[in-house]
Design a protein around this motif. Sequence first.
Motif, PDB file in Angstrom:
ATOM      1  N   THR A   1      -5.651   1.988  14.221  1.00  0.00           N
ATOM      2  CA  THR A   1      -6.420   0.797  13.867  1.00  0.00           C
ATOM      3  C   THR A   1      -5.572  -0.467  13.914  1.00  0.00           C
ATOM      4  O   THR A   1      -6.105  -1.575  14.089  1.00  0.00           O
TER       5      THR A   1
ATOM      6  N   PRO B   1      -4.640   1.299   8.062  1.00  0.00           N
ATOM      7  CA  PRO B   1      -6.020   1.267   7.558  1.00  0.00           C
ATOM      8  C   PRO B   1      -6.955   2.107   8.420  1.00  0.00           C
ATOM      9  O   PRO B   1      -6.736   2.287   9.615  1.00  0.00           O
ATOM     10  N   ASN B   2      -8.007   2.642   7.785  1.00  0.00           N
ATOM     11  CA  ASN B   2      -9.029   3.374   8.517  1.00  0.00           C
ATOM     12  C   ASN B   2     -10.027   2.388   9.113  1.00  0.00           C
ATOM     13  O   ASN B   2     -10.312   1.335   8.533  1.00  0.00           O
TER      14      ASN B   2
ATOM     15  N   ASP C   1     -13.280   0.567   9.817  1.00  0.00           N
ATOM     16  CA  ASP C   1     -14.498   0.414   9.026  1.00  0.00           C
ATOM     17  C   ASP C   1     -15.456  -0.545   9.722  1.00  0.00           C
ATOM     18  O   ASP C   1     -15.161  -1.103  10.779  1.00  0.00           O
TER      19      ASP C   1
ATOM     20  N   GLU D   1      -9.638   0.967  -5.051  1.00  0.00           N
ATOM     21  CA  GLU D   1     -10.386   1.593  -3.960  1.00  0.00           C
ATOM     22  C   GLU D   1     -11.744   2.053  -4.512  1.00  0.00           C
ATOM     23  O   GLU D   1     -11.807   2.753  -5.520  1.00  0.00           O
TER      24      GLU D   1
END
Length: 712
Positions: free
Chosen positions: A59, A91-92, A94, A377
Amino acid sequence: MPAYIPREVDVKLQELLLARERKTFVLLLGGSSAGKTRAAYECVRACLPGHDVLLPSDTQDILWLLGQKLKRPVVVWLDELQRYLVEGKGPNLDIGHLLALWSLNKPVIVVGTMWPDRYQSFMSFSPGDSLVDKSDSARKVLNVAQALHIGDGFSPIEMAAAKNLAEKDARIKVALEDQNYGITQVLAGAPDLVNRWTHAGSLNKSIITAAVDIRRMGVSGLITDSLLKTAAQIYMSDEDIARASADWYESAIAYAVTPLKGATSALIPVARSAGAVDGYLLADYLTQYGERVRESIAIPDRLWGLAGDHVHDANDLEGLGDAAQLRGLYKFAEGAFRRSFARGNAAAANHLGMMLFDQGRKSEALEVLRAAAATGEPRSLETFLDYIQYLAEPEALLETRKVADAGTKLPHSDARTRLAGMLEKAGDLGSAEEQFQQSLLERRQGAHSSYAYFLDRLGRFEEASVQFLLAARTGQTIYYEVSAKRLAEQGRMREAEALYWEASARGDAVSPKEWWCRLLIAHGRYDDARGLGLPAGEVELAIGHSLKWAGNIADALSLYLDSSRLGNAWATLAAIDLLEGQGRFEEALPLRVQAARRFPLDHGLYGLVEHLVKRGSLDTAFEFVEACAELGHFVCSDGLGAALIRQGRVKEAMVMYRRSALVGTDGSEVNSFWRILSENGYKDLAERVRRDGFELSADLNIWETDQPGSLA
């Protein structure tokens, strides 16, 4: 490359690419080597020749692109999309990243590929799913994608095209003649990969087998030389180890990384700089194939310890913890989760906190969950709120109010409606209603339905009906059924039918035909239900359920059997339950055998074991379980477990539960085992099993007991 065999999905794929919509995201779903990447490549090349292509490694590369002023339109190519959703560094991916891409100065088209089972793990997860903590964000990404499916096999039209091309391309002709693999699998080199593993010499084979099992343990990142070299020796015989040359590992690695047909290899080396390999990835097809052929083989105990010593990535440690917990290896899971959280992975702390709670270690669980929530989170905050209400109720009210007032959006629930429910439970109905009404004003998730149930509990039924219908019309389409049912109970069937048509027009995810069928049957309108065009046997099954609830067992059984003959497998199970409930075991047995052939393990072989236990054939049931185990089918029956423990045969029950757990099922074995032990008087042993899981089994002496009670 071999000539491209056109696929039926190409038409829809090209249509989506040529539409040039500002927010285009196409996701091709198919198994390994099904041809999804080739189809995407050919269609992108044909439809978007003027686009640049970005193939991100993670990412972070997408974040880089967001900072660029684009000269041309771009295709962002996300091969194996799950790597960007949960497995990547940093980070993932999204929904915010996608929206940012689509706001750039030039059009950006996103193309992704994914295995269907990985897709389903995000879209319809269960509480025991290892991806549950991260699937909320991932599901939002997947929901904006246009998902197109590519089957492993070829349709008649595709097969005809392949035969035409085979006249000019000998490779396609060979693929068509292969009886064991699909065409695309042969062209991608799948048979060569499998042969490279299964027909290797013992030393070479040990390397690949170790990599397969490491993948089964939840490690999705790079497998390092240090781990692979030590792990491979677990799969070697004593003689292999004694005769191995000094360079055996280098030779085995060279064998595993040799390119095969399709330009792939069993192990794929990965390096950041020339001449220094950082680690290896297992070929996708071998990952999928290996999971299938080794699913009934327990991962060696020594490999767990090795992985714990050599794996340091936070995501891989979380995966290790998940895999260990599902197998009842609680001490190992705890260590992996703690190390993952120490490296910044809040999801691992959620898993750990829930596991500690299940072990009865409630104060430790709250400490871990509080620490995870402190990261901010959202999923961690929600998990903390889920558990604090059981562990510290006064503090729970305060913490929930803080989250509600901060406006934090939680993945599965809403803090404002949670707070309202807690106030109601405390008896402060006025304050509770104020919070429910505030949630409506703020358009909170689930506000209408939560308020509706509150009004129902207060006896304010008309107001509740209004809120249920508003819930349906603002996106919670399941409440169309609730609203229609309430109208039908008042005799207002025409209004109920109008809601059915309204739900159908919206494209309700929960099939309106199914709930409308149930409602028609509940009101005796059988012919109308049959006219809905549901699959064969569905209406008969639903009518059977209605008759059973009304106490008409004989007619219910007749309809279940009719539905079963029409091919409805669930009707077969319903008929079995009725027959066994009446003690008619001889009539039920043929249906049990039929179900065992049609259903997977839980409803199939498991059902046969339960049948034998119910009719009192305990030894036969146990012998059947043992015979299944020898064939690689690890049946685990709570009915059999309870019967064995009541007879003092604790060790036999333990072997059954542990054997099932260690191949990695749904993680329920430890909970089932300790509860049955506790219910039958083995309270001390039950608590030890609850706390330590099946790692306790190393102390075999504790299972040698015929009497319940305190253990020394």
